[in-house]
Scaffold this motif. Sequence first.
Motif, PDB file in Angstrom:
ATOM      1  N   ILE A  55       0.703  -1.214   0.366  1.00 59.46           N
ATOM      2  CA  ILE A  55      -0.239  -0.127  -0.363  1.00 59.46           C
ATOM      3  C   ILE A  55       0.948   1.705   0.086  1.00 59.46           C
ATOM      4  N   GLU A  56       0.541   1.710  -0.993  1.00 59.72           N
ATOM      5  CA  GLU A  56       1.587   2.966  -1.123  1.00 59.72           C
ATOM      6  C   GLU A  56       1.072   4.637  -0.753  1.00 59.72           C
ATOM      7  N   GLU A  57      -0.300   4.913  -0.829  1.00 61.09           N
ATOM      8  CA  GLU A  57      -0.852   6.247  -0.666  1.00 61.09           C
ATOM      9  C   GLU A  57      -0.816   6.154   0.388  1.00 61.09           C
ATOM     10  N   ASP A  58      -1.248   7.673   1.166  1.00 62.03           N
ATOM     11  CA  ASP A  58      -1.309   7.982   2.135  1.00 62.03           C
ATOM     12  C   ASP A  58      -2.122   6.624   3.135  1.00 62.03           C
ATOM     13  N   TYR A  59      -2.864   6.599   3.982  1.00 60.30           N
ATOM     14  CA  TYR A  59      -3.460   6.145   4.497  1.00 60.30           C
ATOM     15  C   TYR A  59      -4.535   6.639   5.800  1.00 60.30           C
ATOM     16  N   GLU A 130     -13.061  -0.728   0.050  1.00 61.53           N
ATOM     17  CA  GLU A 130     -11.350  -2.037   0.571  1.00 61.53           C
ATOM     18  C   GLU A 130      -9.760  -1.085   0.473  1.00 61.53           C
ATOM     19  N   THR A 131     -10.515   0.653  -0.274  1.00 59.79           N
ATOM     20  CA  THR A 131      -8.702   1.304  -0.474  1.00 59.79           C
ATOM     21  C   THR A 131      -8.527   1.711   0.657  1.00 59.79           C
ATOM     22  N   THR A 132      -9.963   2.030   1.578  1.00 63.81           N
ATOM     23  CA  THR A 132      -9.089   2.656   2.897  1.00 63.81           C
ATOM     24  C   THR A 132      -9.527   2.085   4.311  1.00 63.81           C
ATOM     25  N   ILE A 133      -9.888   1.059   3.453  1.00 65.31           N
ATOM     26  CA  ILE A 133      -9.372  -0.456   4.880  1.00 65.31           C
ATOM     27  C   ILE A 133      -8.127  -0.642   5.002  1.00 65.31           C
ATOM     28  N   GLU A 134      -8.192  -0.890   4.176  1.00 65.85           N
ATOM     29  CA  GLU A 134      -6.350  -1.527   3.056  1.00 65.85           C
ATOM     30  C   GLU A 134      -5.432  -0.589   3.836  1.00 65.85           C
ATOM     31  N   GLY A 135      -5.855   0.647   3.846  1.00 66.61           N
ATOM     32  CA  GLY A 135      -5.068   2.407   4.374  1.00 66.61           C
ATOM     33  C   GLY A 135      -5.086   2.886   5.783  1.00 66.61           C
ATOM     34  N   VAL A 136      -6.437   1.892   6.384  1.00 69.00           N
ATOM     35  CA  VAL A 136      -6.504   1.698   7.934  1.00 69.00           C
ATOM     36  C   VAL A 136      -5.471   1.182   8.336  1.00 69.00           C
ATOM     37  N   LEU A 137      -5.752  -0.068   7.782  1.00 73.25           N
ATOM     38  CA  LEU A 137      -4.505  -1.142   8.413  1.00 73.25           C
ATOM     39  C   LEU A 137      -3.386  -1.127   8.436  1.00 73.25           C
TER      40      LEU A 137
END
Length: 173
Positions: A55-59, A130-137
């Motif tokens: 995951i590369e983007e800011d989370y 899904e993208t937000t969940i992965e970022g939060v993780l």
Amino acid sequence: MGLKPNTLAFIGLCNEFCRMMESAAESDPQTFVAEALRLLPRIYISASDLDVSTIEEDYPGVDSYLEEDYYESVRRNVENLLGPDDVFLEVFEKEMKYSDTPIGASVAEGMCDLFQVFYNLISTIRYADETTIEGVLVGVREDFENYWSQVLVNLLRPLNNIRFNVLGENEEI
């Protein structure tokens, strides 16, 4: 694409832990401790295996949903459930190596510290994509490495002692 199986398992285990903590007042000590000992090692393994390196983007961070009064209510319920078994000697405190006196810790407080992490996680991702969940993780994994992994493993020793009474009724740790 979908969330990875380990991610789903981790989220499910965190949700189970939260339900266990929220129902502590209706539980008996043996059932509660057995359930905690079933969940905590699995949560540790799942958190260790979270693959957030891609995951590369800011989370986004995990939002704070757990109110202090609710935290305190759950903590008191666990403390009351465990009674005198709630207090244990902590050996992984930084101050311990400089202290001549033992440092006591509370199982209920440690469990509620984990509850706070998992409750906030579940609440943050409940309606997230899904993208937000992965970022939060990503944030959860960093917090795991820096803080709550140690809290989790420190709880296993006193919970194991409560469940199996390793030292016997009249001996102290």
